[in-house]
Design an enzyme around this catalytic site. Sequence first.
Site, PDB file in Angstrom:
ATOM      1  N   PHE A  90       0.852  -1.185   0.000  1.00  0.00           N
ATOM      2  CA  PHE A  90       0.000   0.000   0.000  1.00  0.00           C
ATOM      3  C   PHE A  90       0.891   1.239   0.000  1.00  0.00           C
ATOM      4  O   PHE A  90       1.968   1.250   0.587  1.00  0.00           O
ATOM      5  CB  PHE A  90      -0.925  -0.006   1.225  1.00  0.00           C
ATOM      6  CG  PHE A  90      -1.911   1.118   1.235  1.00  0.00           C
ATOM      7  CD1 PHE A  90      -2.908   1.201   0.270  1.00  0.00           C
ATOM      8  CD2 PHE A  90      -1.849   2.116   2.194  1.00  0.00           C
ATOM      9  CE1 PHE A  90      -3.820   2.247   0.258  1.00  0.00           C
ATOM     10  CE2 PHE A  90      -2.752   3.167   2.203  1.00  0.00           C
ATOM     11  CZ  PHE A  90      -3.742   3.234   1.243  1.00  0.00           C
ATOM     12  N   ASP A 161       6.682  -2.848   8.768  1.00  0.00           N
ATOM     13  CA  ASP A 161       5.338  -2.361   8.499  1.00  0.00           C
ATOM     14  C   ASP A 161       4.403  -3.522   8.839  1.00  0.00           C
ATOM     15  O   ASP A 161       4.203  -4.440   8.044  1.00  0.00           O
ATOM     16  CB  ASP A 161       5.196  -1.943   7.040  1.00  0.00           C
ATOM     17  CG  ASP A 161       3.817  -1.372   6.718  1.00  0.00           C
ATOM     18  OD1 ASP A 161       2.861  -1.662   7.464  1.00  0.00           O
ATOM     19  OD2 ASP A 161       3.692  -0.644   5.717  1.00  0.00           O
ATOM     20  N   HIS A 164      -0.712  -5.177   8.869  1.00  0.00           N
ATOM     21  CA  HIS A 164      -1.558  -6.359   8.671  1.00  0.00           C
ATOM     22  C   HIS A 164      -1.290  -7.446   9.701  1.00  0.00           C
ATOM     23  O   HIS A 164      -1.846  -8.542   9.570  1.00  0.00           O
ATOM     24  CB  HIS A 164      -1.302  -6.978   7.286  1.00  0.00           C
ATOM     25  CG  HIS A 164      -1.478  -6.063   6.139  1.00  0.00           C
ATOM     26  ND1 HIS A 164      -1.117  -6.415   4.848  1.00  0.00           N
ATOM     27  CD2 HIS A 164      -1.983  -4.815   6.046  1.00  0.00           C
ATOM     28  CE1 HIS A 164      -1.384  -5.412   4.021  1.00  0.00           C
ATOM     29  NE2 HIS A 164      -1.899  -4.425   4.731  1.00  0.00           N
ATOM     30  N   GLN A 187      -6.982   1.137  11.011  1.00  0.00           N
ATOM     31  CA  GLN A 187      -7.974   1.669  10.070  1.00  0.00           C
ATOM     32  C   GLN A 187      -9.189   0.728  10.030  1.00  0.00           C
ATOM     33  O   GLN A 187      -9.115  -0.419  10.464  1.00  0.00           O
ATOM     34  CB  GLN A 187      -7.308   1.820   8.693  1.00  0.00           C
ATOM     35  CG  GLN A 187      -8.206   2.290   7.585  1.00  0.00           C
ATOM     36  CD  GLN A 187      -8.835   1.144   6.825  1.00  0.00           C
ATOM     37  OE1 GLN A 187      -8.406  -0.009   6.923  1.00  0.00           O
ATOM     38  NE2 GLN A 187      -9.874   1.444   6.070  1.00  0.00           N
ATOM     39  N   LYS A 190      -8.934  -3.028   9.230  1.00  0.00           N
ATOM     40  CA  LYS A 190      -7.848  -3.819   9.804  1.00  0.00           C
ATOM     41  C   LYS A 190      -8.357  -4.837  10.820  1.00  0.00           C
ATOM     42  O   LYS A 190      -9.527  -4.879  11.171  1.00  0.00           O
ATOM     43  CB  LYS A 190      -6.803  -2.903  10.444  1.00  0.00           C
ATOM     44  CG  LYS A 190      -6.092  -1.997   9.445  1.00  0.00           C
ATOM     45  CD  LYS A 190      -5.361  -2.782   8.375  1.00  0.00           C
ATOM     46  CE  LYS A 190      -4.449  -1.925   7.504  1.00  0.00           C
ATOM     47  NZ  LYS A 190      -5.176  -0.942   6.686  1.00  0.00           N
ATOM     48  N   ARG A 219       6.603  18.577  22.342  1.00  0.00           N
ATOM     49  CA  ARG A 219       6.424  19.010  23.731  1.00  0.00           C
ATOM     50  C   ARG A 219       6.660  17.845  24.688  1.00  0.00           C
ATOM     51  O   ARG A 219       6.002  16.807  24.577  1.00  0.00           O
ATOM     52  CB  ARG A 219       5.015  19.551  23.912  1.00  0.00           C
ATOM     53  CG  ARG A 219       4.787  20.362  25.172  1.00  0.00           C
ATOM     54  CD  ARG A 219       3.376  20.939  25.160  1.00  0.00           C
ATOM     55  NE  ARG A 219       3.162  21.845  26.270  1.00  0.00           N
ATOM     56  CZ  ARG A 219       1.994  22.435  26.537  1.00  0.00           C
ATOM     57  NH1 ARG A 219       0.945  22.194  25.752  1.00  0.00           N
ATOM     58  NH2 ARG A 219       1.879  23.253  27.563  1.00  0.00           N
ATOM     59  N   TYR A 226       5.465  25.597  27.559  1.00  0.00           N
ATOM     60  CA  TYR A 226       5.587  25.578  26.103  1.00  0.00           C
ATOM     61  C   TYR A 226       7.048  25.529  25.659  1.00  0.00           C
ATOM     62  O   TYR A 226       7.456  26.231  24.745  1.00  0.00           O
ATOM     63  CB  TYR A 226       4.867  26.785  25.479  1.00  0.00           C
ATOM     64  CG  TYR A 226       3.401  26.820  25.856  1.00  0.00           C
ATOM     65  CD1 TYR A 226       2.495  25.941  25.260  1.00  0.00           C
ATOM     66  CD2 TYR A 226       2.934  27.698  26.823  1.00  0.00           C
ATOM     67  CE1 TYR A 226       1.153  25.949  25.621  1.00  0.00           C
ATOM     68  CE2 TYR A 226       1.591  27.708  27.200  1.00  0.00           C
ATOM     69  CZ  TYR A 226       0.717  26.828  26.598  1.00  0.00           C
ATOM     70  OH  TYR A 226      -0.610  26.828  26.968  1.00  0.00           O
ATOM     71  N   ARG A 236      -1.340  12.518  18.360  1.00  0.00           N
ATOM     72  CA  ARG A 236      -1.886  11.901  19.565  1.00  0.00           C
ATOM     73  C   ARG A 236      -3.215  11.201  19.278  1.00  0.00           C
ATOM     74  O   ARG A 236      -4.093  11.758  18.626  1.00  0.00           O
ATOM     75  CB  ARG A 236      -2.086  12.952  20.659  1.00  0.00           C
ATOM     76  CG  ARG A 236      -0.813  13.598  21.163  1.00  0.00           C
ATOM     77  CD  ARG A 236      -1.091  14.508  22.353  1.00  0.00           C
ATOM     78  NE  ARG A 236      -1.976  15.605  21.984  1.00  0.00           N
ATOM     79  CZ  ARG A 236      -1.572  16.837  21.655  1.00  0.00           C
ATOM     80  NH1 ARG A 236      -0.266  17.130  21.641  1.00  0.00           N
ATOM     81  NH2 ARG A 236      -2.444  17.767  21.349  1.00  0.00           N
TER      82      ARG A 236
END
Length: 387
Positions: A90, A161, A164, A187, A190, A219, A226, A236
């Site tokens: 993919f 990767d 799967h 996703q 999956k 951060r 900050y 996140r």
Amino acid sequence: MSSGVRLGSDLPAWPQYDDAERTGLIRALEQGQWWRMGGGEVDAFEREFAEYHGSEHALAVTNGTHALELALEVMGVGPGTEVIVPAFTFISSSQAAQRLGAVVVPVDVDPETYCIDPAEAARAVSAKTRAIMPVHMAGQFADMDALDKVAAESGVPLIQDAAHAQGATWNGHRVGELGSVAAFSFQNGKLMTAGEGGAVLFPTAEMAEHAFVRHSCGRPRGDRGYFHRTSGSNFRLNEFSASVLRAQLARLDGQIGTREERWPLLSSLLAEIPGVLPQRMDPRADRNPHYMAMFRVPGITEERRAQVVDTLVERGVPAFVAFRSIYRTDAFWEMGAPDLSVDELARRCPNSEALTSDCLWLHHRTLLGTEEQMHEVAAVIADVLGS
């Protein structure tokens, strides 16, 4: 709707959910903090996912593409570097590196497992290579023994990767026990899902902490002034998604068990159909979660394959054409492409070229069906291919 053999009953739906997801969503809602810095669902999911895969360090992120991109960035991938990827995968496998400014070098895959060819990966290593990315295609592990040897001899690390491959094992070792970075996707299609989401397993605490800072806009934990340490982005995961993924993880083992029982039957039935070659399973990949049920029909044209897929879908079989070789997409050439033509890459990747034209796959919910339905699915495929 086309006439001919069809399924007698519907295959199981996907995604699957029950009161475990409902309970988790309410738990996330009522804790009063819906992002990871104030809630507890993401932290809990990371611990559970890491333990399940034999790792001490997991970081949940927004999606699988971001998981790859963040992992590669932590590994030092950027302008002036190269990343070796399988040509048959993919597009996120390449885009994650290309968007960091790296050049992607596609190499060919094994014609039977559809995973990266270690010998081709070794030949592609250069002084600029920063990572080699095996893709565990459809849950089938790439040859990690050979790839570990390539990595050791070249000094170039691997990034798995594993989009799967939730729950997969290689020679009895879980993904997180293989000593390399691994990225996952959650996703909607999956093996476990919250619609979107991803995770990265890291072999060291230092890498995991570096990734945490970058995934939170540079951060550090606990910062109130900050003081952003690095460049980064907001990758996140939210608390609601994490609560759903905790429930999905809890039922994954049972689903893998069912798919592992069904694939040998369906594979043997597909192999009896003239001209059909099911994906070969490497016996060292001793637990395969079967994200896709893949098979080839050598000699079929792309036009005919598309017609076959459409007809299978009409008859109740969730079929898809397989991935296109990444260099046969416009997206690949927008940035970070090697100084080679499409024809040159095609000559170097004959197996990927063939898979681009002749490979099909069935959604993993197919393998959650009954034994009787495996016979029905094979009968439908035989009828469609023979018509």
